[in-house]
Design an enzyme around this catalytic site. Structure first.
Site, PDB file in Angstrom:
ATOM      1  CG  ASN A  61      43.528  39.441  47.293  1.00 40.60           C
ATOM      2  OD1 ASN A  61      43.329  37.816  47.074  1.00 40.60           O
ATOM      3  ND2 ASN A  61      44.163  39.648  45.974  1.00 40.60           N
TER       4      ASN A  61
ATOM      5  N   GLY B  90      39.854  39.034  38.886  1.00 40.85           N
ATOM      6  CA  GLY B  90      39.241  38.222  40.160  1.00 40.85           C
ATOM      7  C   GLY B  90      40.408  38.345  41.354  1.00 40.85           C
ATOM      8  CB  CYS B  91      39.100  39.204  44.654  1.00 42.83           C
ATOM      9  SG  CYS B  91      38.353  40.676  43.495  1.00 42.83           S
ATOM     10  N   GLY B  92      41.185  36.144  43.985  1.00 38.21           N
ATOM     11  CA  GLY B  92      41.723  35.525  44.917  1.00 38.21           C
ATOM     12  C   GLY B  92      43.031  35.412  45.139  1.00 38.21           C
TER      13      GLY B  92
END
Lengths: 246, 246
Positions: free
Chosen positions: A74, B96-98
């Site tokens: 993403n 978080g953007c993981g």
């Protein structure tokens, strides 16, 4: 695009069932190492979305400005050929903020340059093609948006957001180097100011919607040379600006 | 809210007429002298919009945090009691953007605290009240959103944006110090992740929509304790999360 979820249907009675609903995922966009925005989109066509979105937001002038674009899970990481500046607000603010009319600085609006003229049947057929979208019919949770030319559909995209779907078809056209001045848009989503601006910036001369058009969209369209048609349903449509549909 | 514009209606034939369309205006919001965002909204209820919007975006915890709020023409100037920080992105990024699952950090989602239980007829009647909106019917260009309690409608608002309408009713409730845990929302707009988050943050335990619900909205709703009902039409609805409707 569609995901099965458990649901309880109330309908006089009460039943438990599996229902298909529209999938929504975050896409975090970094430009030159800096967080640009996080969009909530349908998962397909992420590269097209990022390219179209950065273009319609005025960050790049086309795919040629992209040095590299990597989409993983993403997160999308973009490096541009030239440095970019975007500050705390990435919204299109056309000029001063004193009033609606100064906000809408006509001199700064993109001007569409095209000779496209359409027969109304082309527009009506385009809307029918958009409404045939399987995802749209099965979940009711999408907007469908298509890019067309006089020969018919170039691509039709579904997304949970009407802006996202438009950014995706514009990105699709940009990546393939299509001449957008010869194309038009048909969409299930309403035509608001940002939608009109995105078309004008992409030099797309006509947009037709199953839904309504807002006042500010009409103002922008009139000043950019964009033809807007609303309530395109069955054999009817209302044309609010421009004269490219006969 | 509605503005008359000239339009050409194609319908087998071609006719020129005046049509009423939804008015859209920019509202430029400054917080403590800094540009926070520019929203494209319907012109009414600007103070409610700003209050609700700053609350649902996490900038203030309620009207008590507002020292002054001045709305003039298309500019809103807000001074807060405490200093605020908002950087280049004002989007809600939960963690978080993981991956989607770490994005959706369940520990950081607001938890709704309410004992509200609704009979399905209350929800069906609320949707009927929302669909009665005159603007909605006359222009087709609005979303209608209402705040209800067990006794019926507290307020119904139309706006060109479904998020705007929700921010307006939440702002209305906050300004009047209503106990939102005893209320619910009925709306013509789809329930996407941001809509679910806005309800959760406002401690509103139930939202019902004429439209669809997205996957991420269901995930957020399940983790926040929000009841979501989609496709509320006639006597039917699909409940995707929560058990507050019987």
């Amino acid at each position: 695009m569609l995901k099965k979820v458990h649901c309880v249907r109330l309908d006089g009675d009460k039943a438990e069932l599996e229902d298909e609903i529209a999938e929504e995922v975050p896409l975090v966009i970094f430009v030159n190492g800096k967080h640009f925005s996080t969009a909530m989109i349908s998962p397909q066509m992420r590269e097209e979305f990022v390219t179209g979105h950065l273009f319609t937001e005025g960050i790049i002038d086309g795919p040629v400005d992209i040095e590299s674009l990597k989409v993983e899970s993403n997160t999308a990481k973009v490096l541009t050929r030239h440095s970019t500046t975007f500050l705390e607000s990435r919204k299109v603010i056309l000029s001063g903020c004193g009033s609606t009319s100064s906000f809408l600085d006509k001199k700064k609006l993109p001007k569409i340059c095209s000779n496209l003229m359409l027969d109304r049947t082309m527009v009506l057929n385009a809307m029918k093609a958009v409404l045939r979208s399987d995802n749209f019919k099965r979940s009711g949770g999408f907007h469908s948006c298509g890019l067309f030319n006089e020969s018919g559909a170039i691509i039709v995209v579904d997304d949970i957001g009407r802006h996202n779907a438009l950014d995706k078809v514009i990105g699709f056209g940009l990546i393939r180097n299509l001449d957008l001045k010869d194309t038009f848009i048909a969409t299930t989503g309403r035509i608001s100011s940002d939608v009109a601006l995105k078309c004008a910036r992409a030099n797309i001369p006509v947009i037709a919607s199953k839904g309504a058009v807002t006042t500010l969209a009409v103002e922008i369209a009139e000043n950019s040379g964009l033809t807007t048609a609303g309530f395109v349903r069955g054999n009817k449509m209302n044309i609010y600006s421009g004269g490219r549909i006969n």
